[in-house]
Design a protein around this motif. Structure first.
Motif, PDB file in Angstrom:
ATOM      1  N   ARG A 113       0.825  -1.208   0.000  1.00 20.14           N
ATOM      2  CA  ARG A 113       0.000   0.000   0.000  1.00 20.14           C
ATOM      3  C   ARG A 113       0.855   1.253   0.000  1.00 20.14           C
ATOM      4  O   ARG A 113       0.328   2.355   0.016  1.00 20.14           O
ATOM      5  N   GLY A 114       2.167   1.102   0.024  1.00 18.69           N
ATOM      6  CA  GLY A 114       3.048   2.255  -0.040  1.00 18.69           C
ATOM      7  C   GLY A 114       3.153   3.027   1.252  1.00 18.69           C
ATOM      8  O   GLY A 114       3.563   4.181   1.243  1.00 18.69           O
ATOM      9  N   GLU A 115       2.795   2.399   2.382  1.00 20.08           N
ATOM     10  CA  GLU A 115       2.808   3.090   3.665  1.00 20.08           C
ATOM     11  C   GLU A 115       3.953   2.645   4.562  1.00 20.08           C
ATOM     12  O   GLU A 115       4.015   3.014   5.722  1.00 20.08           O
ATOM     13  N   ALA A 116       4.846   1.802   4.041  1.00 17.10           N
ATOM     14  CA  ALA A 116       5.950   1.281   4.844  1.00 17.10           C
ATOM     15  C   ALA A 116       7.275   1.571   4.148  1.00 17.10           C
ATOM     16  O   ALA A 116       7.309   2.043   3.016  1.00 17.10           O
ATOM     17  N   GLU A 117       8.360   1.249   4.845  1.00 15.03           N
ATOM     18  CA  GLU A 117       9.682   1.388   4.238  1.00 15.03           C
ATOM     19  C   GLU A 117       9.859   0.269   3.212  1.00 15.03           C
ATOM     20  O   GLU A 117       9.203  -0.773   3.290  1.00 15.03           O
ATOM     21  N   THR A 118      10.774   0.473   2.278  1.00 16.91           N
ATOM     22  CA  THR A 118      10.971  -0.530   1.226  1.00 16.91           C
ATOM     23  C   THR A 118      11.418  -1.877   1.784  1.00 16.91           C
ATOM     24  O   THR A 118      11.182  -2.905   1.164  1.00 16.91           O
ATOM     25  N   GLY A 119      12.033  -1.890   2.959  1.00 18.85           N
ATOM     26  CA  GLY A 119      12.431  -3.158   3.573  1.00 18.85           C
ATOM     27  C   GLY A 119      11.240  -4.031   3.913  1.00 18.85           C
ATOM     28  O   GLY A 119      11.377  -5.247   4.032  1.00 18.85           O
ATOM     29  N   ILE A 123       5.743  -6.012  -2.458  1.00 20.38           N
ATOM     30  CA  ILE A 123       6.108  -6.196  -3.869  1.00 20.38           C
ATOM     31  C   ILE A 123       7.548  -6.675  -3.965  1.00 20.38           C
ATOM     32  O   ILE A 123       7.838  -7.677  -4.641  1.00 20.38           O
ATOM     33  N   LEU A 124       8.444  -5.983  -3.279  1.00 20.65           N
ATOM     34  CA  LEU A 124       9.860  -6.367  -3.340  1.00 20.65           C
ATOM     35  C   LEU A 124      10.083  -7.754  -2.750  1.00 20.65           C
ATOM     36  O   LEU A 124      10.885  -8.533  -3.282  1.00 20.65           O
ATOM     37  N   ARG A 125       9.373  -8.089  -1.667  1.00 14.97           N
ATOM     38  CA  ARG A 125       9.496  -9.439  -1.079  1.00 14.97           C
ATOM     39  C   ARG A 125       9.015 -10.493  -2.066  1.00 14.97           C
ATOM     40  O   ARG A 125       9.658 -11.529  -2.242  1.00 14.97           O
ATOM     41  N   GLU A 126       7.879 -10.267  -2.679  1.00 13.32           N
ATOM     42  CA  GLU A 126       7.308 -11.237  -3.621  1.00 13.32           C
ATOM     43  C   GLU A 126       8.231 -11.460  -4.822  1.00 13.32           C
ATOM     44  O   GLU A 126       8.420 -12.584  -5.262  1.00 13.32           O
ATOM     45  N   LEU A 127       8.804 -10.377  -5.337  1.00 16.64           N
ATOM     46  CA  LEU A 127       9.690 -10.500  -6.497  1.00 16.64           C
ATOM     47  C   LEU A 127      10.964 -11.275  -6.173  1.00 16.64           C
ATOM     48  O   LEU A 127      11.565 -11.883  -7.051  1.00 16.64           O
ATOM     49  N   ALA A 128      11.359 -11.278  -4.900  1.00 16.40           N
ATOM     50  CA  ALA A 128      12.582 -11.968  -4.504  1.00 16.40           C
ATOM     51  C   ALA A 128      12.368 -13.460  -4.249  1.00 16.40           C
ATOM     52  O   ALA A 128      13.329 -14.217  -4.199  1.00 16.40           O
ATOM     53  N   LEU A 129      11.124 -13.901  -4.089  1.00 20.22           N
ATOM     54  CA  LEU A 129      10.842 -15.300  -3.773  1.00 20.22           C
ATOM     55  C   LEU A 129      11.008 -16.194  -4.995  1.00 20.22           C
ATOM     56  O   LEU A 129      10.661 -15.802  -6.110  1.00 20.22           O
ATOM     57  N   PRO A 130      11.484 -17.414  -4.789  1.00 14.78           N
ATOM     58  CA  PRO A 130      11.471 -18.395  -5.893  1.00 14.78           C
ATOM     59  C   PRO A 130      10.027 -18.633  -6.320  1.00 14.78           C
ATOM     60  O   PRO A 130       9.093 -18.510  -5.512  1.00 14.78           O
ATOM     61  N   ALA A 131       9.816 -18.994  -7.552  1.00 15.10           N
ATOM     62  CA  ALA A 131       8.466 -19.146  -8.113  1.00 15.10           C
ATOM     63  C   ALA A 131       7.596 -20.080  -7.282  1.00 15.10           C
ATOM     64  O   ALA A 131       6.420 -19.802  -7.069  1.00 15.10           O
TER      65      ALA A 131
END
Length: 152
Positions: A113-119, A123-131
């Motif tokens: 929702r864009g209300e937290a730090e990027t850490g 979205i960034l967590r999901e993109l880093a996960l194996p499929a």
């Protein structure tokens, strides 16, 4: 006319004109006494035709086929219709791929929702996960450019 003038008249880059020449889509131009390429009205017409085809995202092979048909006006135009029908099929397949891509992106976007730090960004967590660990399952296959997604 020289290549720069042909480029201006057709709105085509000089390097693209040279590429079309190398690919055999444009006929070899005559040469002046000083060895400059000399283009004529036929080049303008043919390059305009090619540019219209490219605007419809046709592959070079498809354009080559259309030019061959155009160069032989005595041939049956059913072949032109078949080529266009096949291209429509490629576009429809691409639309399905793009819809799948849109859905995957919407699902991904819903993770933050864009209300937290990027850490802590979902979205960034999901993109880093194996499929196999992604909540949404496998992402759709990469969407290819229409011009490069089929052969001719």
């Amino acid at each position: 006319m020289k290549i720069g003038e042909l480029a201006r008249q057709t709105g085509c880059q000089v390097e693209t004109i040279r590429y079309y020449e190398r690919e055999g889509l444009l006929p070899e131009p005559a040469r002046s006494s000083s060895n400059y390429r000399v283009y004529g009205a036929a080049h303008v017409e043919r390059l305009t035709f090619i540019r219209h085809c490219r605007a419809l995202d046709m592959a070079l092979g498809e354009i080559r086929e259309l030019l061959a048909l155009r160069d032989h006006p005595e041939r049956d135009c059913a072949a032109v219709n078949e080529l266009i029908d096949e291209h429509i099929g490629h576009v429809e397949a691409r639309l399905v791929q793009l819809a799948s891509l849109r859905d995957a992106l919407l699902d991904l976007r819903a993770r933050c929702r864009g209300e937290a730090e990027t850490g802590a960004c979902g979205i960034l967590r999901e993109l880093a996960l194996p499929a196999e660990e992604q909540d949404s399952g496998e992402l759709p296959p990469p969407v290819q450019h229409i011009g490069g997604s089929h052969s001719h």
